[in-house]
Write an enzyme that holds these catalytic residues in place. Sequence first.
Site, PDB file in Angstrom:
ATOM      1  N   THR A   1      -6.482  -9.632  -5.206  1.00 54.58           N
ATOM      2  CA  THR A   1      -5.550 -10.719  -5.547  1.00 54.58           C
ATOM      3  C   THR A   1      -5.662 -11.921  -4.592  1.00 54.58           C
ATOM      4  O   THR A   1      -6.169 -11.805  -3.475  1.00 54.58           O
ATOM      5  CB  THR A   1      -4.106 -10.199  -5.489  1.00 54.58           C
ATOM      6  OG1 THR A   1      -3.888  -9.629  -4.199  1.00 54.58           O
ATOM      7  CG2 THR A   1      -3.857  -9.162  -6.548  1.00 54.58           C
TER       8      THR A   1
ATOM      9  N   ASN B   1      -9.575   5.066  -4.253  1.00 56.39           N
ATOM     10  CA  ASN B   1      -9.489   3.824  -3.478  1.00 56.39           C
ATOM     11  C   ASN B   1      -8.876   4.179  -2.125  1.00 56.39           C
ATOM     12  O   ASN B   1      -7.869   4.882  -2.064  1.00 56.39           O
ATOM     13  CB  ASN B   1      -8.637   2.805  -4.243  1.00 56.39           C
ATOM     14  CG  ASN B   1      -8.520   1.484  -3.510  1.00 56.39           C
ATOM     15  OD1 ASN B   1      -7.968   1.407  -2.418  1.00 56.39           O
ATOM     16  ND2 ASN B   1      -9.022   0.423  -4.117  1.00 56.39           N
TER      17      ASN B   1
ATOM     18  N   GLY C   1      -6.522  -4.596 -14.731  1.00 54.95           N
ATOM     19  CA  GLY C   1      -5.452  -4.456 -13.743  1.00 54.95           C
ATOM     20  C   GLY C   1      -4.087  -4.733 -14.330  1.00 54.95           C
ATOM     21  O   GLY C   1      -3.484  -3.886 -14.999  1.00 54.95           O
TER      22      GLY C   1
ATOM     23  N   CYS D   1      -6.347  -6.059   0.835  1.00 52.85           N
ATOM     24  CA  CYS D   1      -4.928  -6.155   0.473  1.00 52.85           C
ATOM     25  C   CYS D   1      -4.283  -7.298   1.255  1.00 52.85           C
ATOM     26  O   CYS D   1      -4.339  -7.311   2.488  1.00 52.85           O
ATOM     27  CB  CYS D   1      -4.217  -4.835   0.776  1.00 52.85           C
ATOM     28  SG  CYS D   1      -2.437  -4.970   0.524  1.00 52.85           S
TER      29      CYS D   1
ATOM     30  N   LEU E   1       0.808  -1.229   0.000  1.00 52.41           N
ATOM     31  CA  LEU E   1       0.000   0.000   0.000  1.00 52.41           C
ATOM     32  C   LEU E   1       0.840   1.278   0.000  1.00 52.41           C
ATOM     33  O   LEU E   1       0.452   2.284   0.606  1.00 52.41           O
ATOM     34  CB  LEU E   1      -0.991  -0.005   1.184  1.00 52.41           C
ATOM     35  CG  LEU E   1      -1.987  -1.166   1.201  1.00 52.41           C
ATOM     36  CD1 LEU E   1      -2.814  -1.163   2.489  1.00 52.41           C
ATOM     37  CD2 LEU E   1      -2.924  -1.110  -0.007  1.00 52.41           C
TER      38      LEU E   1
ATOM     39  N   GLY F   1      -3.460 -11.240 -12.729  1.00 49.68           N
ATOM     40  CA  GLY F   1      -3.191 -11.549 -14.139  1.00 49.68           C
ATOM     41  C   GLY F   1      -4.040 -12.700 -14.649  1.00 49.68           C
ATOM     42  O   GLY F   1      -4.882 -13.246 -13.916  1.00 49.68           O
TER      43      GLY F   1
HETATM   44  C1  SIN Z   1      -0.399  -3.632  -2.308  1.00 48.15           C
HETATM   45  O1  SIN Z   1      -0.252  -2.396  -2.227  1.00 48.15           O
HETATM   46  O2  SIN Z   1       0.291  -4.422  -1.639  1.00 48.15           O
HETATM   47  C2  SIN Z   1      -1.437  -4.181  -3.220  1.00 48.15           C
HETATM   48  C3  SIN Z   1      -2.770  -3.610  -2.952  1.00 48.15           C
HETATM   49  C4  SIN Z   1      -3.855  -4.634  -2.842  1.00 48.15           C
HETATM   50  O3  SIN Z   1      -3.679  -5.798  -3.192  1.00 48.15           O
HETATM   51  O4  SIN Z   1      -4.935  -4.282  -2.377  1.00 48.15           O
END
Ligand code: SIN
Length: 313
Positions: A192, A98, A264, A129, A72, A216
């Site tokens: 993810t 966001n 994405g 996240c 983040l 992906g």
């Molecule tokens: C990250 O900043 O680590 C990715 C953000 C997310 O997957 O929400």
Amino acid sequence: MIESFKLKNVEFKNRVLVASGTFGYGDEVSDLVDIGKLGGIVTKSLSMKPRDGNPNPRITETASGMLNSIGLANIGVEKFISDKIPVLRKHNTIIIANIAASSIEEYCSVLEMLEPLSGVHGFEINVSCPNVKEGGLSFGTDVKLVGRITKELRRRTQKPLIIKLTPNVTHISEFARVCESEGADAVSVINTLIGMSVNINARKPKIATTTGGLSGPAIKPIALAKVYETRNAVKIPVIGIGGICSWEDAVEFFIVGASMVQIGTANFVNPSTGITVAEGIKQYCQKNDIDDVGKIIGTLQTNKTISIIDSWL
Ligand code: SIN
């Protein structure tokens, strides 16, 4: 041909957005991409204070995908307001901020700072996240907390409120239901999946934090199943994300029930992917005599008596 989509009081010119964290704050790619042709931009997650994020290495390529553990990293909401919003306002597209946070109070404070600004049209709330110890998945896998966060934020905004859900739970539909009942306008499905990749010579993880979030094309079949499950559990719109690289991918998401899609990881290959996808969807509809993209949403034909996923709902 109707391409646009209305969410609460906001009209998107088409149903293709770029996903948080894959397009910066828009300004980084504005010389390369005609941003005004996108349905909208979802900004990198914003927290109250700037964050450096996780140590490197924090990105590695995998088969048909990518692992990230950015943690983040972001410029913080104050700098976003002073430096980015004036630039974003010049682009003729919808801006969804966001927000990520490590407490309910932080989510509320960041949203309250952005709420009055005309350059921010809506909010996507990151409760998913997988790369931080506080916030992130510790919120997003607790259905009661997701409900409380949604409720508190709903009280503070008239703008579209979208909750971005994690697939790292047994039934994502339970989370979508609580978001709907606490007043969310839409859910983004999916963030993810937790993954790993190993350097066999060093016998070390390729990502400093050991695990990261997999995105992906590798995750597209999972994302489709999660969108299908969610769509059949709630009436609010579902925004499909996960491995979309082409207009054909986007159409698959519409058919299983997504009302909009986000591009994405494909932006790292070509930041114009969103525009190509939006144009491809339009041509597909014209070729097939579909006068409104909305008419294909949720039109998947299944045999409900033998469909496993339908038996959960
Ligand atoms: C990250 O900043 O680590 C990715 C953000 C997310 O997957 O929400």
